[in-house]
Scaffold this active site. Structure first.
Site, PDB file in Angstrom:
ATOM      1  N   ASP A   1       0.904  -1.137   0.000  1.00 45.05           N
ATOM      2  CA  ASP A   1       0.000   0.000   0.000  1.00 45.05           C
ATOM      3  C   ASP A   1       0.941   1.184   0.000  1.00 45.05           C
ATOM      4  O   ASP A   1       1.576   1.478   1.016  1.00 45.05           O
ATOM      5  CB  ASP A   1      -0.876   0.008   1.258  1.00 45.05           C
ATOM      6  CG  ASP A   1      -1.894   1.143   1.203  1.00 45.05           C
ATOM      7  OD1 ASP A   1      -1.478   2.274   0.896  1.00 45.05           O
ATOM      8  OD2 ASP A   1      -3.088   0.899   1.440  1.00 45.05           O
ATOM      9  N   HIS A   2       1.094   1.847  -1.141  1.00 46.80           N
ATOM     10  CA  HIS A   2       2.205   2.805  -1.244  1.00 46.80           C
ATOM     11  C   HIS A   2       2.049   3.972  -0.263  1.00 46.80           C
ATOM     12  O   HIS A   2       3.019   4.636   0.058  1.00 46.80           O
ATOM     13  CB  HIS A   2       2.413   3.264  -2.685  1.00 46.80           C
ATOM     14  CG  HIS A   2       1.426   4.284  -3.179  1.00 46.80           C
ATOM     15  ND1 HIS A   2       0.154   3.952  -3.554  1.00 46.80           N
ATOM     16  CD2 HIS A   2       1.530   5.613  -3.351  1.00 46.80           C
ATOM     17  CE1 HIS A   2      -0.480   5.043  -3.947  1.00 46.80           C
ATOM     18  NE2 HIS A   2       0.330   6.075  -3.833  1.00 46.80           N
TER      19      HIS A   2
ATOM     20  N   HIS B   1      -5.937   2.663   1.123  1.00 41.66           N
ATOM     21  CA  HIS B   1      -5.165   3.782   1.675  1.00 41.66           C
ATOM     22  C   HIS B   1      -5.849   4.450   2.875  1.00 41.66           C
ATOM     23  O   HIS B   1      -5.233   4.655   3.922  1.00 41.66           O
ATOM     24  CB  HIS B   1      -4.909   4.846   0.602  1.00 41.66           C
ATOM     25  CG  HIS B   1      -4.346   4.296  -0.679  1.00 41.66           C
ATOM     26  ND1 HIS B   1      -3.365   3.346  -0.703  1.00 41.66           N
ATOM     27  CD2 HIS B   1      -4.626   4.563  -1.983  1.00 41.66           C
ATOM     28  CE1 HIS B   1      -3.065   3.049  -1.965  1.00 41.66           C
ATOM     29  NE2 HIS B   1      -3.822   3.776  -2.761  1.00 41.66           N
TER      30      HIS B   1
HETATM   31  C1  BG6 Z   1      -3.555   4.818  -6.329  1.00 40.90           C
HETATM   32  C2  BG6 Z   1      -4.890   4.933  -7.022  1.00 40.90           C
HETATM   33  O1  BG6 Z   1      -3.572   3.736  -5.444  1.00 40.90           O
HETATM   34  O2  BG6 Z   1      -3.286   6.013  -5.617  1.00 40.90           O
HETATM   35  C3  BG6 Z   1      -4.917   6.136  -7.930  1.00 40.90           C
HETATM   36  O3  BG6 Z   1      -5.141   3.764  -7.775  1.00 40.90           O
HETATM   37  C4  BG6 Z   1      -4.504   7.386  -7.188  1.00 40.90           C
HETATM   38  O4  BG6 Z   1      -6.205   6.306  -8.502  1.00 40.90           O
HETATM   39  C5  BG6 Z   1      -3.199   7.165  -6.436  1.00 40.90           C
HETATM   40  O5  BG6 Z   1      -4.357   8.428  -8.129  1.00 40.90           O
HETATM   41  C6  BG6 Z   1      -2.894   8.351  -5.557  1.00 40.90           C
HETATM   42  O6  BG6 Z   1      -1.598   8.196  -5.042  1.00 40.90           O
HETATM   43  P1  BG6 Z   1      -0.716   9.458  -4.681  1.00 40.90           P
HETATM   44  O7  BG6 Z   1       0.548   8.878  -4.139  1.00 40.90           O
HETATM   45  O8  BG6 Z   1      -0.526  10.237  -5.935  1.00 40.90           O
HETATM   46  O9  BG6 Z   1      -1.497  10.254  -3.670  1.00 40.90           O
END
Ligand code: BG6
Length: 483
Positions: free
Chosen positions: A175-176, A238
């Site tokens: 989960d980045h 997230h």
């Molecule tokens: C991803 C989603 O997990 O997270 C995307 O699939 C979203 O739709 C992205 O744009 C948002 O990540 P960040 O790091 O740009 O806030």
């Protein structure tokens, strides 16, 4: 220095180029990956090693100090054209894997990164086992990208399939958001400051507001997104992960053995709303055409690969409750959406306003955690307004990381891959977390599919449907952040 062969399934994809190669390169630059590593890239395309190396060099060109450094790094990359359903290809992969383990003296440590369409995850891991690529020698770890299933049932099936080859301690579900600097910083704010530690509960916190706003639309992902929607794309993973860090009890230590059970406890204590609560407490929206920064944007239903009659939500908002002693009945409001006013990921913690001796209404203390685009904290406190008379005014103590710190701060993927190399599962989603979050999300999706909560429309460039504002009014509060 880690000794390892990393195999990436989906090596020609966007994620590999944008995130994985740069992150691996940064680990290389900092010496964590050095002589004893190799990367096998696989995808369907018939690339040569030279071509693959060039793809890698292009992906890291802005990070390399010299062209020699870039090409030395890229020389560790090997390509194998691979059809994930063809058993014969795994035999070739096994041979290459074993050769590289010898050449680079990696002690047979292996990491497998599945950066491709989730429908193949099970097929790949099955073959990794049957063709003995996973052979019990060295460490063997699996990194998998979201989505982890599309509902509880498919998530269970996927988990079952993976567990035929890897046990839970070997599976790293990315989960980045858990790799983001300021998300990790929540642990520090909560547990390294006596100022907050003792008031982080229902007695002192009035409500918590989580905003994950994006100004981008669905870009070229309309096909995926139209099947998913904001709730599954951002909330199931997230937002609920971040909520679990905000609401957890203090772990006995900052180790995965102590942190993860606390997070799991929160997710298992999420109040599952009934039909009525879903209609009253959750809002789904879809963007229509509108303007952001003087630029016109089309409606969601006019985006490529999106069904023109689509009812998929590009915005989701609502309130969660965590039925623990610490947070029972404290609202955790959230909102996330595409084509909102601006990109802004932040958390507001609004403290209670206790009766005061000054005879005037006081503004609450608010702790804000800025996750992106800027990183830092602010704290709203009350002070005396300058002057002869005595009145109270709120001031903001504000801290943001400076550009230097931001420049040096590792990418989320870099941190997460580093953790995988060290076998540290703290910043990854455990199966019990995934399961608990799907149980809740399925309930809401089910109700939305029956159209019980009408889809609201919002113009691109706004902060979502008015219903999302009305929701907070029902709880006698309002969105603190109103760009
Ligand atoms: C991803 C989603 O997990 O997270 C995307 O699939 C979203 O739709 C992205 O744009 C948002 O990540 P960040 O790091 O740009 O806030």
């Amino acid at each position: 220095m880690t000794k390892v062969v990393i195999t990436i399934f989906g090596a020609s994809g966007d994620l590999a180029k944008r995130k994985l190669y740069p992150s691996l390169f940064r680990l290389y630059k900092s010496g964590i990956l050095a002589e004893n590593f190799a990367v096998i890239g696989t995808a369907r395309r018939p690339w040569t090693k030279d071509f693959f190396e060039q793809v890698v060099i292009d992906a890291i060109s802005n990070l390399a100090t010299t062209p020699t450094q870039a090409s030395e790094f890229a020389s560790h990359f090997y390509y194998q054209s691979h059809d994930v359903q063809d058993v014969a290809h795994y035999a070739t992969l096994k041979t290459l894997q074993d050769e590289l383990a010898e050449t680079y003296k990696t002690e047979h440590n292996k990491v497998f990164f599945l950066a491709m369409a989730p429908e193949f995850f099970g097929t790949i891991t099955d073959h990794l086992k049957s063709e003995q690529i996973v052979d019990g020698q060295g460490f063997e770890r699996l990194i998998i990208e979201k989505p982890f299933g599309t509902d509880l049932e498919t998530a269970k099936q996927l988990n079952q399939a993976l567990s035929e080859t890897f046990d839970e301690s070997q599976i790293f579900r990315i989960d980045h958001y858990l790799g983001k600097e300021m998300i990790q910083n929540i642990f520090a704010v909560r547990f390294a400051n006596i100022l907050f530690e003792h008031v982080w509960n229902r007695e002192f916190i009035d409500n918590i507001q989580i905003t994950f706003a994006e100004s981008i639309g669905v870009e070229d992902r309309g096909g995926y997104y139209d099947q998913s929607g904001a709730l599954k794309d951002m909330v199931q993973n997230h937002i609920l992960q971040v909520l679990s860090i905000l609401a957890m009890d203090k772990p006995a230590s900052f180790s995965s053995e102590d942190v993860l059970p606390e997070k799991i406890k929160v997710l298992q204590s999420l109040r599952v709303p009934d039909e009525q609560a879903i209609t009253e407490n959750f809002v789904r929206g879809q963007y229509q055409s509108g303007r952001i920064n003087n630029q016109d944007f089309q409606a969601y239903t006019d985006e490529p690969s999106v069904n023109p009659l689509s009812k998929t939500e590009t915005f989701a908002s609502g309130v969660f409750f965590v039925d623990t002693e610490r947070f029972k009945d404290v609202p955790f409001f959230f909102r996330t959406g595409k084509r909102l006013t601006e990109k802004g990921t932040r958390i507001n913690i609004i403290f209670k306003n206790n009766a005061n001796i000054f005879g005037e209404s006081l503004k609450p203390n608010i702790l804000t955690i800025y996750i992106q685009p800027t990183e830092g904290f602010s704290l709203q406190v009350n002070g005396k307004e300058v002057g002869k008379t005595f009145s109270i005014e709120p001031v903001k103590l504000d801290f943001r990381h400076d550009a230097d710190a931001l420049g040096n701060s590792p990418e989320a993927y870099e941190k997460l891959i580093y953790d995988v190399l060290n076998g540290d599962v703290t910043n990854f989603s455990r199966w019990q977390e995934v399961k608990a979050s799907w149980e809740l999300i399925d309930k809401i999706v089910g109700s939305w599919q029956l159209d019980k909560t009408p889809l609201q429309y919002y113009p691109a460039g706004s902060m979502g449907p008015t219903k999302s504002f009305a929701l907070l009014e029902k709880y006698d509060t309002n969105w603190i952040w109103q760009p």
